[in-house]
Design a protein around this motif. Sequence first.
Motif, short mmCIF file in Angstrom:
data_model
loop_
_atom_site.label_atom_id
_atom_site.label_comp_id
_atom_site.label_asym_id
_atom_site.label_seq_id
_atom_site.Cartn_x
_atom_site.Cartn_y
_atom_site.Cartn_z
N ILE A 73 1.40 -1.20 -0.02
CA ILE A 73 -0.08 0.17 0.25
C ILE A 73 0.69 0.71 0.12
CG2 ILE A 73 -1.83 1.41 1.47
CD1 ILE A 73 -2.73 -1.46 2.22
N SER A 74 0.83 1.74 -1.06
CA SER A 74 1.87 3.22 -1.25
C SER A 74 1.50 4.21 -1.59
CB SER A 74 2.59 2.96 -2.44
OG SER A 74 3.88 3.87 -2.57
N MET A 75 1.69 5.45 -0.78
CA MET A 75 1.06 6.85 -1.20
C MET A 75 1.94 7.50 -1.82
SD MET A 75 -0.80 7.79 1.48
CE MET A 75 -1.21 9.35 1.25
N GLU A 76 3.07 6.68 -2.86
CA GLU A 76 3.49 7.49 -3.77
C GLU A 76 3.97 6.48 -4.56
OE1 GLU A 76 6.18 9.90 -6.11
OE2 GLU A 76 6.70 7.81 -5.54
N PRO A 77 3.92 6.07 -6.64
CA PRO A 77 3.66 5.55 -7.26
C PRO A 77 5.45 5.53 -7.36
CG PRO A 77 2.82 7.42 -8.35
CD PRO A 77 3.23 7.78 -6.53
N MET A 78 6.52 5.57 -7.05
CA MET A 78 7.89 5.47 -7.05
C MET A 78 7.97 4.58 -5.66
SD MET A 78 11.08 7.73 -7.44
CE MET A 78 11.08 7.78 -6.09
N GLU A 79 7.92 4.92 -4.57
CA GLU A 79 7.66 3.91 -3.45
C GLU A 79 6.96 2.85 -3.71
OE1 GLU A 79 9.46 4.91 -1.64
OE2 GLU A 79 9.85 6.59 -1.92
N SER A 80 6.02 2.46 -4.33
CA SER A 80 5.65 1.09 -4.94
C SER A 80 6.40 0.31 -5.60
CB SER A 80 4.14 1.60 -5.21
OG SER A 80 3.94 1.93 -6.02
N LEU A 81 6.59 1.28 -6.52
CA LEU A 81 8.11 0.33 -7.38
C LEU A 81 9.33 0.02 -6.52
CD1 LEU A 81 7.93 2.18 -10.91
CD2 LEU A 81 6.87 -0.40 -10.16
N THR A 92 -1.00 -7.66 -4.19
CA THR A 92 -1.48 -6.56 -5.23
C THR A 92 -0.67 -4.81 -4.62
OG1 THR A 92 -3.67 -7.95 -5.80
CG2 THR A 92 -3.74 -5.09 -5.42
N VAL A 93 -0.86 -4.51 -6.10
CA VAL A 93 -0.32 -3.07 -5.27
C VAL A 93 -1.39 -2.49 -5.23
CG1 VAL A 93 1.54 -0.89 -6.14
CG2 VAL A 93 2.15 -3.91 -6.32
N VAL A 94 -1.65 -1.80 -4.23
CA VAL A 94 -2.77 0.12 -4.28
C VAL A 94 -1.40 0.66 -3.51
CG1 VAL A 94 -4.65 0.25 -2.42
CG2 VAL A 94 -4.28 -1.62 -2.83
N THR A 95 -1.90 2.18 -4.70
CA THR A 95 -1.39 2.74 -4.85
C THR A 95 -1.72 4.48 -5.25
OG1 THR A 95 1.58 3.81 -5.04
CG2 THR A 95 -0.05 2.88 -6.90
N SER A 96 -1.21 5.50 -4.55
CA SER A 96 -1.36 6.55 -5.72
C SER A 96 -0.92 6.65 -6.57
CB SER A 96 -1.20 8.13 -4.53
OG SER A 96 -1.47 9.12 -5.48
N SER A 97 -2.01 7.26 -8.42
CA SER A 97 -1.11 7.04 -8.82
C SER A 97 -0.68 8.76 -9.69
CB SER A 97 -2.35 7.34 -10.47
OG SER A 97 -3.31 8.45 -9.82
N LYS A 98 -0.87 10.03 -8.47
CA LYS A 98 0.09 10.77 -9.23
C LYS A 98 1.23 11.37 -7.97
CE LYS A 98 -1.20 15.92 -7.98
NZ LYS A 98 -1.93 16.89 -7.27
N PRO A 99 2.28 11.41 -9.17
CA PRO A 99 3.52 11.94 -8.32
C PRO A 99 3.48 12.55 -7.43
CG PRO A 99 4.29 10.82 -10.42
CD PRO A 99 2.74 11.51 -10.11
N PHE A 100 4.82 12.34 -6.38
CA PHE A 100 4.88 13.25 -5.23
C PHE A 100 6.50 13.66 -5.76
CE2 PHE A 100 7.52 14.50 -1.30
CZ PHE A 100 6.40 15.37 -1.03
N VAL A 101 7.14 14.57 -6.39
CA VAL A 101 8.15 14.52 -6.65
C VAL A 101 8.55 16.04 -5.75
CG1 VAL A 101 9.35 15.56 -9.01
CG2 VAL A 101 7.63 14.90 -9.51
N GLU A 109 7.18 10.39 -15.85
CA GLU A 109 6.13 9.86 -15.63
C GLU A 109 5.42 8.26 -16.19
OE1 GLU A 109 1.96 11.06 -13.56
OE2 GLU A 109 3.42 12.86 -13.60
N ASP A 110 5.54 8.76 -17.09
CA ASP A 110 4.30 8.17 -18.66
C ASP A 110 5.64 6.40 -18.01
OD1 ASP A 110 3.10 10.00 -19.31
OD2 ASP A 110 4.31 10.46 -20.85
N ALA A 111 6.85 6.11 -18.05
CA ALA A 111 7.53 5.47 -17.74
C ALA A 111 6.75 5.25 -16.93
CB ALA A 111 9.35 5.40 -17.99
N LEU A 112 6.76 5.47 -15.36
CA LEU A 112 6.57 4.85 -14.12
C LEU A 112 4.85 4.16 -14.51
CD1 LEU A 112 7.56 4.66 -11.23
CD2 LEU A 112 6.49 6.79 -11.15
N GLN A 113 4.44 5.12 -14.23
CA GLN A 113 2.49 4.44 -15.13
C GLN A 113 2.81 3.34 -15.65
OE1 GLN A 113 0.11 5.58 -12.86
NE2 GLN A 113 1.62 7.32 -12.55
#
Length: 190
Positions: A73-81, A92-101, A109-113
């Motif tokens: 469970i991640s508040m930040e997409p890069m952190e989930s990875l 399962t990964v449950v994450t925010s889709s919006k990065p915290f840069v 961001e496109d590569a991350l998504q």
Amino acid sequence: MKKDIILCGVGGQGILSIATIIGEAATKAGLYLKQAEVHGMSQRGGDVQSNLRLSTEPIYSDLISLGGADVVISMEPMESLRYMPYLSKKGTVVTSSKPFVNIPNYPDEDALQAELDSLPSVAKLDIDTVAKDAGNPRGANMVLLGMAAPYIEILTVEQLRAAISVVFARKGEAVVEANLKAFDEGVKKA
């Protein structure tokens, strides 16, 4: 039944509040619970993560092994990875889709998504926007918890709602209600 959960994000996003709520719900439910936290440079926007292990049987370690997490469970997409090596093949990964840069070399961001979308089981949502629309801009973590509730499985939505009420009670009824509303919006989006 057991559930191994990794919570992650960036300092100040409310990861430890999520951990506290899940821990409160697990304790009230009579589950065994082990928790380990890494705060890193949390006050400076650094990595924050927590291992939560919940079970109906005794647990002997508070750390989740590689490939052992049922849910990240991640508040930040890069952190989930960052925690993908810990996710089980059926996890399962449950994450925010919006990065915290917060770093100069943040990934594209496109590569991350695209990397998130390639995972076998992922649920992502712009939790910040949902929280703002619910009237609680600081409640993105509660939206994420609501979104993750079906994947936690060992605890019910009602048990998590009750824990939110307990954890935020000292801050007053308005704060409790705002956090419950954000959580409920997350549940609807799950």
